[in-house]
Enzyme design. Structure first.
Site, short mmCIF file in Angstrom:
data_model
loop_
_atom_site.label_atom_id
_atom_site.label_comp_id
_atom_site.label_asym_id
_atom_site.label_seq_id
_atom_site.Cartn_x
_atom_site.Cartn_y
_atom_site.Cartn_z
N GLU A 78 0.54 -1.32 -0.17
CA GLU A 78 -0.14 0.52 -0.07
C GLU A 78 0.59 1.23 -0.27
O GLU A 78 0.65 2.06 0.87
CB GLU A 78 -1.34 -0.16 1.12
N GLU B 230 -5.89 -8.04 -0.64
CA GLU B 230 -7.02 -8.62 0.67
C GLU B 230 -8.37 -8.19 0.63
O GLU B 230 -8.41 -6.97 0.02
CB GLU B 230 -6.18 -7.03 1.97
C1 GLA Z 1 -3.75 -2.65 4.86
C2 GLA Z 1 -2.64 -3.41 4.75
C3 GLA Z 1 -2.73 -4.76 5.42
C4 GLA Z 1 -3.54 -4.51 6.79
C5 GLA Z 1 -5.18 -3.82 6.62
C6 GLA Z 1 -5.95 -3.84 7.62
O1 GLA Z 1 -5.11 -3.10 3.86
O2 GLA Z 1 -2.47 -3.71 4.07
O3 GLA Z 1 -1.04 -4.70 6.14
O4 GLA Z 1 -3.06 -3.70 7.74
O5 GLA Z 1 -5.44 -2.93 5.92
O6 GLA Z 1 -5.46 -3.14 8.95
#
Ligand code: GLA
Ligand code: ZN
Length: 668
Positions: A148, A308
């Site tokens: 991210e 995710e």
């Molecule tokens: C993001 C991150 C994960 C985790 C999730 C939940 O999407 O990429 O590592 O931190 O949020 O907070």
């Protein structure tokens, strides 16, 4: 027992959070569920390089091998989002600096300055070591670079190294300082620069910075992140020949221009959380989530992965409601319907420590499979045969939204009205199409848009003569275009254009002149839409003087009562609509109806309220997803010629999903 493995479904797995003795059991449970993929290691820098230059890959080798024995393949994250404590101690200047010149502290993630040379060197060494070690590992199928990018910072970093890098970036862009002075209008407030070395990063100052400086700063910060990823991509490409590169994006996040970030990747990935708590707000709006997926698909104009996908109740300090039975299944289908070719759920097992101990995974804290495990196990076995058929199949969208990080940036810097927001306006206009089940692509201004029947260009504030010409050609050749208020105001450096009439470069295309305008603060203005009713315009209204266009609706009140609010102009073979204000939901629904009729864009089909229809088109037919976002059973009967592929019982269960194949018309 039949074990149903799927290469289209996976989980985010953190072996470093659990004792080794548990890894085998995790792999067994994953295999039993049908999981065929894991992503690992994207935050494991401290475990992979416990001290400077000391690499320890044994534990990860072992985890990969255990998973492989259970037919599970690995995607590795480069762990550069979490520089370890030793690194920060060695290079304290690699911590990011905030606007007021204060260094941030160690102790979250992304606590790094992306231009810092020492950090860059450490990243290079680590990624090279990992790439050499895993580049030929047959169980590793690809890489996620960092995690991210652009997350965890309100602003990026204002340190001396970033200021230097900004000055170099500006030198490359403008060549000489006079050109920059002219481009930014530094005659104002005595801001003329004699040398690039005088230009500040926009740190805390006593009053507002020059908007042109701020716009270039946003572009620079994005380029810095793109370059940070690029440096890793180069290393991975050199050593890892049969492994893909991707990155997990965050929908509408806007610190990095995702169109640019996508260029170095084989495909992009999205992190999709429909229902979570953050800063006291619960986020949940399927329409916004749908449009976020269209944007992600648009970053490369091709399908993507979800790296995710929400797997349980989610939040850090507080967390959102527990997804109701069927919702995790539905959200997975929702991502697939919008173009996800593979889905990994975040995360496998809920962590028992750290910031995310309430961000629930498939397994609860105690590691015992429960309802979430069973629901997603069923999703894997139901959906894998469909996934087989729809890999790579696109949206077939005939409508597109021009999405621009620059327009968003310019509007953030000077929104004109405090509530006028680019993303919100994009979503309102998208919403009208969404509620009619129309597939929409999000595309950058740079791509050829001539194949779309309908093009929506919200808040096209910054224009170049070249873009205006392309829009004219598009309409001339038969396209239908929608432009809104605040179009054609600025040149690309953010200065107001002064020659000709508003909307600059577009007024002849629209057949009108915007002679005057006003912000709106005393409630919305009413718009009388002959025979369609009264709607509302907010934030801003233009005083439109027609010059060849037809008036479709007028303001009923407000500063420009009885003058046009919405117009239409035929231009060549096509037509352009100009909306002089900003609509709310009902208005955007009616506008969508008008735009669809004018452009001939078709909807996927009709559906009751709260039910979304979405499609992916294949050579033999369209795969139609019917998604019930409500908690009620909803009557639904598909057209007779649709072949049911999944759950075709009459009626949609609460949060239920049907999938059909609609044959293409065969003409002889
Ligand atoms: C993001 C991150 C994960 C985790 C999730 C939940 O999407 O990429 O590592 O931190 O949020 O907070
Ligand atoms: Zn910095």
């Amino acid at each position: 027992m039949v074990i149903f493995m799927s290469r289209y479904f996976g989980v985010d797995y953190y072996p470093e959070h659990w004792p080794r003795e548990r890894w085998e059991e995790d792999a067994r449970l994953m295999e039993k569920m049908g999981i065929g993929l894991v992503r690992m290691a994207e935050f494991a820098w401290a475990q992979l390089e416990p001290a400077a230059g000391v690499y320890d890959f044994d534990w990860l080798d072992e985890a990969i091998a255990i998973l492989a024995r259970h037919n599970i393949r690995t995607i590795l994250g480069t762990p550069t989002a979490a520089p370890p404590a030793w690194l920060i101690q060695m290079y304290p200047e690699s911590l990011p600096m905030d606007k007021s010149g204060v260094r941030q502290s160690f102790g979250g993630r992304h606590h790094c300055c992306h231009s810092n040379p020492a950090l860059r060197r450490r990243v290079r060494l680590l990624v090279t070591a990992m790439a050499k070690h895993y580049g030929h590992c047959k169980d590793v199928i690809g890489w996620q670079i960092d995690n991210e990018l652009g997350n965890s910072h309100d602003e990026l970093c204002f340190c001396p190294s970033c200021t230097d890098a900004f000055q170099t970036w500006l030198t490359n862009k403008y060549g000489d300082i006079q050109t920059l002075n002219a481009a930014w209008g530094t005659a104002f407030w005595s801001q003329k620069y004699d040398d690039f070395s005088q230009i500040p990063a926009p740190m805390l100052n006593v009053t507002a910075h020059n908007p042109s400086l701020l716009l270039d700063w946003r572009r620079f910060c994005s380029d810095l992140i793109v370059h940070f990823q690029h440096a890793q991509a180069e290393i991975l490409r050199e050593h890892c020949h049969d492994q893909f590169l991707t990155h997990n994006m965050m929908g509408y996040a806007d610190k990095v221009n995702y169109f640019h970030l996508a260029r170095d990747l084989d495909f992009v990935s999205q992190d999709q959380y429909p229902y979570y708590q953050e800063d006291g707000k619960t986020f949940r709006n399927m329409e916004n989530l749908s449009s976020a997926l269209e944007l992600i698909r648009g970053t490369k104009q091709k399908n993507f992965w979800v790296m995710e996908q929400q797997a349980g109740p989610a939040g850090w300090q507080c967390f959102g409601p527990t997804p109701a039975p069927g919702q995790l299944y539905l959200w997975t289908c929702h991502s697939i319907a919008h173009g996800a070719d593979t889905v990994l759920w975040f995360r496998w097992r809920t962590c028992t420590f750290g910031t995310e101990q309430y961000w629930h995974g498939i397994l609860p804290h105690n590691g015992t499979p429960g309802r979430r495990y069973r629901e997603l196990q069923r999703a894997i076995s139901d959906l894998t045969p469909v996934m087989e058929k729809i890999q790579g199949l696109g949206s077939g969208a005939e409508a597109a939204i021009l999405y621009s990080y620059d327009q968003n940036g310019a509007l953030k810097i000077q929104p004109c009205h405090p509530s006028l927001e680019y993303r919100q306006q994009v979503q309102i206009l998208y919403g009208g199409l969404y509620r009619r089940n129309v597939m929409v692509d999000f595309i950058p201004e740079s791509v050829d848009f001539t194949s779309y029947k309908l093009l929506i260009a919200p808040l096209l504030t910054l224009v170049t003569p070249e873009l205006c010409d392309r829009l004219k050609d598009y309409v001339h050749e038969g396209g239908t275009l929608l432009l809104t208020a605040r179009s054609g105001v600025h040149d690309e450096t953010g200065k107001c254009i002064s020659d000709g009439d508003l909307p600059h470069g577009l007024s002849s295309l629209c057949g009108l002149i915007v002679e005057d305008y006003s912000t709106i603060y005393d409630g919305p203005v009413s718009i009388n839409w002959t025979d369609r009713g009264i709607f509302h315009g907010s934030y801003f209204c233009d005083r439109i003087v027609p010059d060849g266009c037809r008036t479709l609706a007028c303001y009923d009140n407000g500063p420009f009562a009885q003058t046009p609010a919405l117009t239409m102009n035929t231009f060549g073979k096509g037509c352009v609509f100009y909306l002089g204000t900003f609509l709310e939901q009902t208005g955007s629904d009616i506008l969508a109806e008008i735009l669809l009729a004018a452009s001939g864009v078709e909807s996927v089909g009709d559906a009751p309220d709260g039910v979304e229809l979405c499609m992916r088109i294949g050579p033999d037919g369209d795969y139609i997803f019917v998604l019930n976002h409500t908690k009620h059973t909803v009557p639904y009967t598909p057209p007779a010629d649709w072949t049911p592929l999944l759950h075709a019982e009459s009626g949609l269960a609460p949060y239920g999903v049907h999938i059909y194949l609609r044959p293409h018309d065969v003409s002889f």
